[in-house]
Design a protein around this motif. Structure first.
Motif, short mmCIF file in Angstrom:
data_model
loop_
_atom_site.label_atom_id
_atom_site.label_comp_id
_atom_site.label_asym_id
_atom_site.label_seq_id
_atom_site.Cartn_x
_atom_site.Cartn_y
_atom_site.Cartn_z
N HIS A 124 -12.35 2.39 1.13
CA HIS A 124 -11.34 2.39 0.08
C HIS A 124 -11.12 0.95 -0.37
N HIS A 127 0.86 -1.20 0.00
CA HIS A 127 0.00 0.00 0.00
C HIS A 127 0.89 1.24 0.00
N HIS A 159 -4.26 6.79 -5.66
CA HIS A 159 -5.71 7.02 -5.69
C HIS A 159 -6.21 7.25 -7.12
N HIS A 188 -7.58 -0.71 4.85
CA HIS A 188 -7.63 -0.25 6.25
C HIS A 188 -9.02 -0.22 6.88
N GLU A 208 -6.00 2.52 -5.65
CA GLU A 208 -6.89 2.61 -4.48
C GLU A 208 -8.10 3.44 -4.91
N ASP A 221 0.83 2.48 3.60
CA ASP A 221 0.05 3.64 3.14
C ASP A 221 0.96 4.89 3.14
ZN LIG Z 1 -7.11 4.79 1.95
#
Ligand SMILES: [Zn+2]
Ligand SMILES: [Zn+2]
Length: 281
Positions: A75, A7, A39, A190, A64, A242
């Motif tokens: 997400h 991620h 994203h 998450h 994502e 992330d």
């Molecule tokens: Zn996210």
């Protein structure tokens, strides 16, 4: 032991690293595999793939997506995506347009408060097709309008604050379908952050493949809870930092090290999916 980080964000969305810088950090930390999950875009995947190959790191192309189920935002991570899939690219372009419109709306709301921020300065700073709130915040800092990201979010951009604008999202069921038709595996990101456990059964029903049990913001107890849920619904287990580079915090890459056995299970699931599709044809 071999580890992975599945991620990660780059400059192609709201991260600050280039794909090459990110792969460099991965190499320094000794990761065996990395996935890029910017994203609403797969644009950075080609460069990230080349950089990972040069560093001897296995690379998984991903994205994502922001989605919703009823009133719940979530997400969705897509892994092993065909980054040339036409429908995926078409849908992604649609959501990039939504993001760009949202920047204009947020800037207009900020201007209404008497704060002089130009939308162009946000787009220039973002320099990508998937601009978001962190870019607005960074443009505000650059213009000397706020001191830091926290101020930008607390005063203006957080949900419920005056410059917050809701984002049109795709339904989670569409998101899962979109990822599948592009050859990918769909994973809930998450879950501990969004506190959305009640929607997991419906997502599983819709074909969800996995759940992100390990995440920087998951406590040990949360990770254990989601490992149990993964077991209960026979879901794949993923994890990642992330990392957004030098965004709100210092770079998070290295904070989550997913044991490689989970990556092997992802490969196996992808292989099964491929042969299923092959059999149907
Ligand atoms: Zn996210
Ligand atoms: Zn993310």
């Amino acid at each position: 032991m071999k580890f992975a980080d599945l991620h990660l964000h780059t400059q192609f969305s709201d991260g600050t690293f280039t794909p090459e810088e990110l792969a460099g950090h991965g190499a320094r930390l000794g990761f065996a595999a990395m996935a890029l999950t910017d994203h609403d875009t797969v644009e950075g995947c080609a460069r990230m793939g080349v950089a990972c190959a040069a560093a001897g790191i296995e690379f998984i192309p991903g994205t994502e997506l922001t989605a919703e189920l009823g009133d719940t935002e979530l997400h969705l991570l897509g892994y092993f995506l065909d980054t040339h899939n036409e429908k995926l690219l078409r849908e992604i372009a649609r959501f990039q347009a939504v993001r760009q419109n949202r920047i204009h709306e947020m800037v207009a709301a900020i201007n209404k408060l008497g704060v002089p921020l130009a939308a162009e300065s946000v787009f220039a700073l973002a320099n990508c097709k998937s601009p978001g709130r962190p870019h607005v915040a960074r443009a505000m800092i650059k213009a000397g309008l706020v001191k830091n990201l926290d101020e930008a979010f607390e005063w203006f951009l957080k949900k419920g604050r005056p410059a917050w604008v809701p984002k049109a999202k795709m339904s989670a069921l569409e998101g899962i379908e979109l990822i599948h038709q592009a050859g990918g595996l769909a994973v809930m990101a998450h879950p501990g952050l969004n506190r959305t456990d009640d929607i997991i059964p419906a997502l599983v029903e819709a074909g969800l493949d996995g759940i992100e049990c390990f995440h920087t913001k998951h406590s040990t107890a949360m990770s254990e809870r989601y490992l149990e849920i993964a077991e209960k619904y026979d879901l794949l287990v993923t994890g990642g930092s992330d990392c957004h580079g030098f965004s709100k915090n210092k770079p998070l890459i290295g904070t989550v090290k997913l044991p490689y056995e989970h990556v092997e299970r992802l490969y196996a699931a992808r292989q099964n999916r491929k042969s299923e599709i092959g059999n149907r044809k």
